[in-house]
Design a protein around this motif. Structure first.
Motif, PDB file in Angstrom:
ATOM      1  N   THR A  23     -22.590 -10.749   5.355  1.00 42.58           N
ATOM      2  CA  THR A  23     -21.273 -11.144   4.831  1.00 42.58           C
ATOM      3  C   THR A  23     -20.956 -12.672   5.365  1.00 42.58           C
ATOM      4  O   THR A  23     -21.363 -12.898   6.391  1.00 42.58           O
ATOM      5  N   ARG A  24     -19.683 -13.296   5.098  1.00 41.15           N
ATOM      6  CA  ARG A  24     -19.274 -14.197   5.559  1.00 41.15           C
ATOM      7  C   ARG A  24     -18.940 -14.312   7.006  1.00 41.15           C
ATOM      8  O   ARG A  24     -19.356 -14.718   7.893  1.00 41.15           O
ATOM      9  N   TYR A  30     -22.115 -13.787   8.972  1.00 32.76           N
ATOM     10  CA  TYR A  30     -22.667 -14.956   9.143  1.00 32.76           C
ATOM     11  C   TYR A  30     -22.009 -15.856  10.270  1.00 32.76           C
ATOM     12  O   TYR A  30     -22.806 -16.158  11.300  1.00 32.76           O
ATOM     13  N   HIS A  31     -20.962 -16.086  10.386  1.00 38.72           N
ATOM     14  CA  HIS A  31     -19.997 -16.792  11.224  1.00 38.72           C
ATOM     15  C   HIS A  31     -20.180 -16.015  12.717  1.00 38.72           C
ATOM     16  O   HIS A  31     -20.353 -16.635  13.654  1.00 38.72           O
ATOM     17  N   ALA A  89     -22.624 -14.168   1.857  1.00 36.95           N
ATOM     18  CA  ALA A  89     -22.587 -15.485   2.279  1.00 36.95           C
ATOM     19  C   ALA A  89     -23.848 -16.169   2.527  1.00 36.95           C
ATOM     20  O   ALA A  89     -23.876 -17.467   2.988  1.00 36.95           O
TER      21      ALA A  89
END
Length: 350
Positions: free
Chosen positions: A332-333, A336-337, A32
């Motif tokens: 990855t998502r 990332y978060h 992501a």
């Protein structure tokens, strides 16, 4: 057994069950965005520590403004780090971050740093990119080396181990003062755990100084990018001095890489170092960032044909200022978060 484990890792990567090792990415939508791990130069007290920046989603040419404070600090060895490099484990369940043990803030003695610098690298470990263990110093260069600079790593599935490589000057055993003339060449050693390393060996020595090698694999071919460290112009130098050379080989640790292209960056930058290379998360495109040291910092180049060596400046790129020699890692998502929450980056969450 080691080779068997390596082959299993390859099958997992090919089948898409785990992330590939290294900063290459896989052109996969499972990612992501990108994490930029870098140092910020020797001009400030905190510049020679580990800094993080996040891309604006899956656009590697747009980045969220970095927090401005170090993500990781080292008080070991020289008390500073340069050239941080992060690698994902072949199973995707952990990360290693390695860096040069060097602090030049308030100093101007590069000759001393080359002849009598640290022969160790700084190592961190993490399972999620936000919680990192305590750093450790690990000696990798031989006793005859003057330093160990710009360490990077690549997982070799044939060996079932990581190949860690760096630049060192080497001196005769009878010259403990390192007074003779020498030049940087690329060394390597293997490790399974970044604690115990095999015997250091010369990997790349063209007979003149070369530094900052980095590697990416594509379709069974390893592409190595290095800085030709000879100065431009005369004095035994080359017109391609201070620019980037691309080579390729079928075996990672081969001593006979074939030349693909030299002088990469000429005409677009005024000399460069610290090349980093990665594949787009979303398309068949590769990016080569070159650090225009003493100038504008990292400048991005791109190609849709890695084999060609045809790299062109990326249009309309907006990289934050102050990014020095580092790594770009697809994330990855969830990763990332976590990174955005931990380091308080600005807007642009995917």
């Amino acid at each position: 057994m080691r080779r068997f484990r390596g082959l299993i890792a390859v099958l997992l990567i090919v089948c898409g069950l785990t992330a590939p090792a290294g900063p290459a990415g896989a052109g996969s939508s499972r990612y992501a965005g990108y994490l930029f791990v870098y140092f910020a130069g020797e001009g400030t007290p905190d510049g020679e520590q580990v800094h993080f920046a996040l891309s604006q989603g899956n656009d590697p040419l747009r980045w969220r403004e970095p927090a401005g404070r170090p993500a990781l600090r080292s008080t070991l060895g020289t008390g500073g780090i340069r050239d941080p490099y992060v690698i994902r484990s072949p199973r995707g369940d952990g990360f290693y971050l390695i860096a040069t043990d060097l602090r030049m803030y308030g100093r101007d003695d590069w000759d001393q740093a080359q002849r009598h610098g640290s022969r160790s690298i700084v190592v961190w470990e993490s399972t999620d990119l936000v919680r990192w263990g305590e750093p450790r110093l690990v000696a990798v260069a031989p006793d005859t080396a003057g330093h160990a600079w710009a360490p990077e790593a690549f997982y070799d599935p044939v060996r079932g181990a990581y190949v860690v490589f760096w630049a060192s000057t080497l001196y005769p055993p009878g010259d403990p003062g390192h007074t003779t003339e020498s030049h940087n060449r690329i060394m390597y050693a293997t490790t399974e755990d970044f604690r115990t390393f095999g015997e250091p060996r010369v990997w790349f020595d063209p007979g003149h100084s070369v530094i900052d090698s980095t590697v990416i694999e594509h379709n069974g071919t390893y592409h190595r990018f290095s800085q030709d460290d000879r100065g431009p112009g005369g004095g035994g130098a080359t017109p391609c001095g201070r620019y980037i050379t691309q080579e390729k080989a079928a075996v990672l640790t081969s001593r006979t890489y074939a030349l693909v292209k030299e002088c990469i960056g000429e005409g677009a930058i005024v000399g460069g170092e610290g090349p980093l290379v990665f594949r787009s998360n979303t398309e068949k495109r590769w990016y080569l960032f070159i650090d225009e040291y003493g100038g504008r910092g990292y400048q991005p180049f791109e190609t849709t044909d890695l084999e060609s060596g045809d790299w062109r400046p990326a249009a309309n790129a907006q990289l934050p200022a102050g990014l020095r020699h580092g790594t770009v890692l697809p994330v990855t998502r969830a990763e990332y978060h976590r990174l955005a929450a931990k380091y308080g980056a600005a807007a642009g969450t995917p």
